[in-house]
Structure formats: C-alpha cells, structure tokens
Write a protein that holds these residues in place. Structure first.
Motif, PDB file in Angstrom:
ATOM      1  N   THR A 187       0.800  -1.216   0.000  1.00 27.61           N
ATOM      2  CA  THR A 187       0.000   0.000   0.000  1.00 27.61           C
ATOM      3  C   THR A 187       0.836   1.270   0.000  1.00 27.61           C
ATOM      4  OG1 THR A 187      -1.723  -1.169   1.218  1.00 27.61           O
ATOM      5  CG2 THR A 187      -1.847   1.232   1.179  1.00 27.61           C
ATOM      6  N   TYR A 188       1.767   1.343   0.931  1.00 27.85           N
ATOM      7  CA  TYR A 188       2.481   2.593   1.113  1.00 27.85           C
ATOM      8  C   TYR A 188       3.713   2.716   0.223  1.00 27.85           C
ATOM      9  CZ  TYR A 188      -0.561   3.364   5.070  1.00 27.85           C
ATOM     10  OH  TYR A 188      -1.667   3.561   5.851  1.00 27.85           O
ATOM     11  N   VAL A 189       4.542   1.703   0.219  1.00 25.67           N
ATOM     12  CA  VAL A 189       5.766   1.796  -0.572  1.00 25.67           C
ATOM     13  C   VAL A 189       5.430   1.950  -2.047  1.00 25.67           C
ATOM     14  CG1 VAL A 189       7.881   0.628  -1.246  1.00 25.67           C
ATOM     15  CG2 VAL A 189       7.087   0.494   1.119  1.00 25.67           C
ATOM     16  N   GLU A 190       4.553   1.098  -2.558  1.00 31.06           N
ATOM     17  CA  GLU A 190       4.236   1.165  -3.978  1.00 31.06           C
ATOM     18  C   GLU A 190       3.517   2.461  -4.337  1.00 31.06           C
ATOM     19  OE1 GLU A 190       2.230  -2.398  -5.086  1.00 31.06           O
ATOM     20  OE2 GLU A 190       3.859  -3.700  -4.414  1.00 31.06           O
ATOM     21  N   ARG A 191       2.665   2.952  -3.438  1.00 28.46           N
ATOM     22  CA  ARG A 191       1.974   4.206  -3.732  1.00 28.46           C
ATOM     23  C   ARG A 191       2.950   5.375  -3.741  1.00 28.46           C
ATOM     24  NH1 ARG A 191      -2.709   7.156  -0.181  1.00 28.46           N
ATOM     25  NH2 ARG A 191      -0.920   7.540   1.168  1.00 28.46           N
ATOM     26  N   ASP A 192       3.832   5.418  -2.746  1.00 25.12           N
ATOM     27  CA  ASP A 192       4.808   6.498  -2.699  1.00 25.12           C
ATOM     28  C   ASP A 192       5.721   6.469  -3.917  1.00 25.12           C
ATOM     29  OD1 ASP A 192       3.815   7.468  -0.368  1.00 25.12           O
ATOM     30  OD2 ASP A 192       5.410   6.699   0.916  1.00 25.12           O
ATOM     31  N   ILE A 193       6.151   5.281  -4.270  1.00 26.48           N
ATOM     32  CA  ILE A 193       7.051   5.165  -5.409  1.00 26.48           C
ATOM     33  C   ILE A 193       6.359   5.611  -6.688  1.00 26.48           C
ATOM     34  CG2 ILE A 193       8.313   3.520  -6.847  1.00 26.48           C
ATOM     35  CD1 ILE A 193       9.658   4.274  -4.189  1.00 26.48           C
ATOM     36  N   ARG A 194       5.112   5.214  -6.862  1.00 24.92           N
ATOM     37  CA  ARG A 194       4.377   5.626  -8.067  1.00 24.92           C
ATOM     38  C   ARG A 194       4.169   7.140  -8.082  1.00 24.92           C
ATOM     39  NH1 ARG A 194       2.388   1.791 -11.279  1.00 24.92           N
ATOM     40  NH2 ARG A 194       2.085  -0.335 -10.506  1.00 24.92           N
ATOM     41  N   THR A 195       4.025   7.749  -6.897  1.00 27.30           N
ATOM     42  CA  THR A 195       3.849   9.197  -6.822  1.00 27.30           C
ATOM     43  C   THR A 195       5.135   9.926  -7.195  1.00 27.30           C
ATOM     44  OG1 THR A 195       2.177   8.964  -5.086  1.00 27.30           O
ATOM     45  CG2 THR A 195       3.231  11.112  -5.298  1.00 27.30           C
ATOM     46  N   THR A 235      19.633   3.671 -13.418  1.00 27.34           N
ATOM     47  CA  THR A 235      18.355   3.290 -12.795  1.00 27.34           C
ATOM     48  C   THR A 235      18.558   2.843 -11.361  1.00 27.34           C
ATOM     49  OG1 THR A 235      17.453   2.633 -14.942  1.00 27.34           O
ATOM     50  CG2 THR A 235      16.343   1.775 -12.997  1.00 27.34           C
ATOM     51  N   VAL A 236      19.652   2.122 -11.105  1.00 30.91           N
ATOM     52  CA  VAL A 236      19.973   1.726  -9.730  1.00 30.91           C
ATOM     53  C   VAL A 236      20.101   2.961  -8.850  1.00 30.91           C
ATOM     54  CG1 VAL A 236      21.727   0.701  -8.237  1.00 30.91           C
ATOM     55  CG2 VAL A 236      21.069  -0.448 -10.353  1.00 30.91           C
ATOM     56  N   ARG A 237      20.859   3.946  -9.303  1.00 26.37           N
ATOM     57  CA  ARG A 237      21.050   5.169  -8.522  1.00 26.37           C
ATOM     58  C   ARG A 237      19.721   5.879  -8.270  1.00 26.37           C
ATOM     59  NH1 ARG A 237      25.875   4.997  -5.936  1.00 26.37           N
ATOM     60  NH2 ARG A 237      27.556   4.398  -7.363  1.00 26.37           N
ATOM     61  N   ARG A 238      18.874   5.919  -9.285  1.00 27.45           N
ATOM     62  CA  ARG A 238      17.580   6.600  -9.138  1.00 27.45           C
ATOM     63  C   ARG A 238      16.684   5.845  -8.168  1.00 27.45           C
ATOM     64  NH1 ARG A 238      12.747   6.417 -12.179  1.00 27.45           N
ATOM     65  NH2 ARG A 238      13.692   4.974 -13.672  1.00 27.45           N
ATOM     66  N   TRP A 239      16.660   4.529  -8.250  1.00 30.41           N
ATOM     67  CA  TRP A 239      15.800   3.748  -7.364  1.00 30.41           C
ATOM     68  C   TRP A 239      16.318   3.768  -5.922  1.00 30.41           C
ATOM     69  CZ3 TRP A 239      14.159  -1.214 -10.556  1.00 30.41           C
ATOM     70  CH2 TRP A 239      13.320  -0.807 -11.598  1.00 30.41           C
ATOM     71  N   ILE A 240      17.625   3.788  -5.742  1.00 32.40           N
ATOM     72  CA  ILE A 240      18.179   3.925  -4.391  1.00 32.40           C
ATOM     73  C   ILE A 240      17.725   5.256  -3.791  1.00 32.40           C
ATOM     74  CG2 ILE A 240      20.317   4.375  -3.112  1.00 32.40           C
ATOM     75  CD1 ILE A 240      19.945   1.446  -3.549  1.00 32.40           C
ATOM     76  N   SER A 241      17.763   6.310  -4.599  1.00 37.87           N
ATOM     77  CA  SER A 241      17.311   7.619  -4.120  1.00 37.87           C
ATOM     78  C   SER A 241      15.836   7.595  -3.742  1.00 37.87           C
ATOM     79  CB  SER A 241      17.565   8.672  -5.204  1.00 37.87           C
ATOM     80  OG  SER A 241      17.121   9.939  -4.786  1.00 37.87           O
ATOM     81  N   LEU A 242      15.022   6.892  -4.535  1.00 36.64           N
ATOM     82  CA  LEU A 242      13.591   6.785  -4.218  1.00 36.64           C
ATOM     83  C   LEU A 242      13.364   6.050  -2.902  1.00 36.64           C
ATOM     84  CD1 LEU A 242      12.129   5.882  -7.740  1.00 36.64           C
ATOM     85  CD2 LEU A 242      11.876   8.045  -6.522  1.00 36.64           C
ATOM     86  N   LEU A 243      14.119   4.995  -2.676  1.00 34.35           N
ATOM     87  CA  LEU A 243      13.971   4.239  -1.432  1.00 34.35           C
ATOM     88  C   LEU A 243      14.408   5.060  -0.222  1.00 34.35           C
ATOM     89  CD1 LEU A 243      15.179   0.702  -2.592  1.00 34.35           C
ATOM     90  CD2 LEU A 243      12.843   1.386  -2.000  1.00 34.35           C
ATOM     91  N   ARG A 244      15.411   5.877  -0.406  1.00 29.06           N
ATOM     92  CA  ARG A 244      15.829   6.760   0.683  1.00 29.06           C
ATOM     93  C   ARG A 244      14.773   7.830   0.942  1.00 29.06           C
ATOM     94  NH1 ARG A 244      21.517   9.301  -0.008  1.00 29.06           N
ATOM     95  NH2 ARG A 244      21.299   9.585   2.240  1.00 29.06           N
ATOM     96  N   THR A 245      14.235   8.407  -0.131  1.00 28.56           N
ATOM     97  CA  THR A 245      13.200   9.424   0.009  1.00 28.56           C
ATOM     98  C   THR A 245      11.979   8.881   0.744  1.00 28.56           C
ATOM     99  OG1 THR A 245      13.916  10.510  -2.036  1.00 28.56           O
ATOM    100  CG2 THR A 245      11.686  10.974  -1.290  1.00 28.56           C
ATOM    101  N   SER A 246      11.667   7.614   0.532  1.00 35.34           N
ATOM    102  CA  SER A 246      10.505   6.984   1.173  1.00 35.34           C
ATOM    103  C   SER A 246      10.840   6.361   2.524  1.00 35.34           C
ATOM    104  CB  SER A 246       9.935   5.906   0.243  1.00 35.34           C
ATOM    105  OG  SER A 246       9.536   6.465  -0.987  1.00 35.34           O
ATOM    106  N   TYR A 247      12.040   6.586   3.017  1.00 34.92           N
ATOM    107  CA  TYR A 247      12.462   6.081   4.326  1.00 34.92           C
ATOM    108  C   TYR A 247      12.461   4.560   4.418  1.00 34.92           C
ATOM    109  CZ  TYR A 247      12.494  10.696   6.547  1.00 34.92           C
ATOM    110  OH  TYR A 247      12.798  11.981   6.904  1.00 34.92           O
TER     111      TYR A 247
END
Length: 395
Positions: A187-195, A235-247
């Motif tokens: 619910t939360y991780v996938e929603r935040d990532i899509r946002t 893409t790895v760098r971008r996704w790592i940044s997304l995971l950090r942004t989402s805590y």
C-alpha cells in the motif's frame, strides 16, 4: 499513547520557529505525535480530497482559514508541496501561531522547504519506535552511549524484536507483523514510489528492493545490483534515491580519517526497520531467523537503526559512519560524539569470543584511540580489557 522521545524537541522547536516540519516514514506515528503535542491547534489533513483540492486551487484562501488561530497542523503535506511557496508570506506576516507540517517524503519536501522557508522552519525526523520508547524507559543521548548504557532487559526476546520490527501499528494495535508488513509494502511503498517516479515495471522494482535486502550491511555496489536486477547503473542510482526518500533504506557514509591507509569510498546500505528487512527476506518468525544465514546482518541493521534513532529522536543529525580500509580491516560504526570518536563493533552471538575484539584492536592501534564498544546478542554488559561490552538493548 507510548511516549515519544522527540516530543520534547518538537514542542521546543515550535516555540522558536514559525514552522516546524516533522517528517519520517509512513506509519511512524507523526500524526499521533503532533495531535497529542498541540491539542489546541487546528488540524487539517491533505489526505482529504476536499482539503487538497482547495489547497491546490486556491492556496491563499486555504491558508486564510487559519488566520488568528493559536496554531495549525497541516498533515500529509507531501500531497500538496506547492503550498510551501504561499506559507512563506503567511508566516512572515504572523497571521497565526506556529505552523506544524507533517510529511513522509524526506528529500523532496526538505528541498521544497529549503527553497521556500529557509530560516523559518525547523526540520525533525520521527522514525518508528526505538527500543527505549517501546519499553517505556528514558532514551539515552548520544553523549551517554558509552558512559551510561541501558542495563534493563526488555520482556521480549531479541529474535522477536528483529522479526516484528518497530513500526507503531504492530505494537499499538497488536497487529500480526507479517500481515501488516505485507500490506505496508503493497500500500504505502508502492503508492509512494508511483507518486515520486514513473516506474514502468513494478515487479522489477520489487525484485530490486528484495535484492537490496540481501545486501543489508554491505557496501553499495550499483553495478552488481543492476546486473542482478537487469537494469542500468543510472536506474539503480535513481531507485536507491527513491527508497531513501521513502524512508525504506539509508546509506551510511565511510569515516573520513585515513590513518595513512586507503579507505573505501562507497557507503553501506541499511534498512530503516529490521522487521521490514526480515519480511523482504522471507523471514516470518523467530525460529526461522535463528538459523538464517543473514541473522548477523539483520542484527547489525537493528543496531544501526537504534543508533540513528538515538540521534534523531533527540533532534540531532546523526553523526555516524563506518571505517574500512582497502585491506579489509573494518569497524561497523564510528560514532562521533564528545571529544573522541567511539568505535563500535556488532556481533549477534550471545557469547563473547576473543576474536570479537580484533577489529576494535586494529582500529585502536591505527587511530591511537584504544577502547571501543562491542554490542552483542547477549544480556550482560561489562568491561573486557579496554573495551566496553554492551548488551543488545544497551542503546
């Protein structure tokens, strides 16, 4: 309500700054904390569609509703980040009491605040429960980590804590940890990532997150992660940044002092919650964890998150690093507090063996600062030679 260590700093900052921004992971207890601390403030949630539409379509009129109030809470502000530009004039004209913002996207919102509310906003971060909060004892400060470690053992077993993690709903509502964490991811991780980003293949992203879990406590190797996932280095760098942004994850930087040795420059990867880490690894109960090959890495990750909370829940920026040279000599954590940095080694075993201290000894010889801290999976704290041995619940 379980008392949160950050409560004291949150109230203090609201008396010193016109805006206080409380950020942290979803479901870490931000809304509960601010509503408990500021019960006489107006409360508006931007999760509510009507409030969000008004804030987006007529931000000045939306803020005018708060004029003359003792203060107001604007919850889930990441849903309308453009409101920051209008808040600047609102707080400069002192049209209400303190403004308390909450949001769950760290870097995105911090950048917006830096651009629009520089010098006007204090930023605090609330993570899931610390062990001190969960057990109802006073949390030690970073300065007291060595001198006054906690010696009061909790009622839970170590493996139970590691598997459940520290998210408040699991403990407040006595939710089934496996079911709650599964829903949290969906619910939360996938929603935040899509946002935050347009990710075409969500299955590939989820596989990437699970591969990150298998590398918890290790140096970040973007090339290896990309190769195993089937994505590019960028893409790895971008996704790592997304995971950090989402805590979901964080990166621990290497210590900068070299002692005439070449140091590695890559950060180490950690998850912000051991329960989420276990869930991603397919670990559902404590028995499964006891014999899991990554038990040591999961324990190290738990200690990492407790050390970070020790700083952040006292309103301080974490001054935490790791030390590793090109020869493979390594100390898990270097804590900079007081006049001398503290070297910390983490071992999940319940019995202290002599070779647990070899990395601390090596670091002490190179740095000229003998004496470190060994955090282990046992229940007793004592001194061994010049080193301090702390039980897993010591911080």
């Amino acid at each position: 309500m379980i008392y949160r260590t950050l409560q004291k700093r949150l109230i203090e900052r609201s008396g010193s700054f016109p805006v206080v921004f409380l950020t942290g992971p979803r479901q870490s207890g931000k809304t509960t904390l601010v509503r408990n601390c500021f019960q006489d403030f107006n409360y508006i949630s931007l999760e509510d569609l009507q409030n969000r539409q008004e804030a987006m379509e007529d931000p000045r009129g939306f803020l005018a509703r708060m004029e003359g109030s003792k203060g107001f809470i604007l919850d889930e502000v990441q849903r309308c980040p453009d409101i920051f530009s209008y808040l600047q004039a609102f707080v400069d004209e002192q049209r209400s009491g303190p403004v308390v913002l909450t949001g769950s996207q760290h870097f995105l919102l911090s950048e917006k605040i830096s651009q629009s509310l520089a010098g006007r906003a204090a930023i605090l971060e609330l993570l899931p429960f610390s062990l001190a909060e969960l057990t109802g004892r006073a949390a030690i400060t970073p300065d007291a980590f060595v001198a006054q470690p906690n010696t009061q053992a909790p009622e839970w077993k170590l493996e139970d804590i590691l598997v459940k993690g520290m998210y408040p709903p699991i403990h407040d509502r006595k939710s089934d940890a496996a079911a709650w964490l599964d829903g949290y991811l969906a619910t939360y991780v996938e929603r935040d990532i899509r946002t935050l980003s347009n990710i075409g293949n969500l299955d590939t992203f989820v596989r990437f997150v699970r591969l990150c879990a298998g590398r918890a406590g290790q140096l970040l190797n973007a090339s290896s992660l990309g190769s195993d996932t089937g994505i590019s280095h960028d893409t790895v760098r971008r996704w790592i940044s997304l995971l950090r942004t989402s805590y979901i994850i964080n990166l621990l930087p290497p210590y900068h002092r070299n002692f005439r040795k070449r140091l590695v420059k890559s950060p180490k990867l950690y998850f912000n919650d051991s329960g989420l880490l276990c869930h991603l690894l397919g670990i559902r109960d404590s028995e499964q964890l006891r014999t899991h090959p990554l038990r040591g890495a999961i324990f190290e990750n738990f200690i990492y998150s407790e050390l970070v909370k020790m700083f952040q829940h006292h309103g301080q920026r974490p001054s935490l690093y790791f030390w590793r040279d090109r020869s493979g000599n390594e100390v898990d954590f270097i804590l900079e507090t007081g006049p001398h940095p503290v070297a910390i080694e983490v071992k999940s075993g319940q019995t202290v063996a002599s070779d647990f201290f070899k990395n601390l000894d090596k670091y002490g010889k190179l740095s000229g600062e003998p004496g470190g801290v060994l955090v282990y999976g046992g229940d007793e704290s004592f001194k061994r030679r010049e080193h301090q041995v702390q039980a897993w619940f010591g911080c």
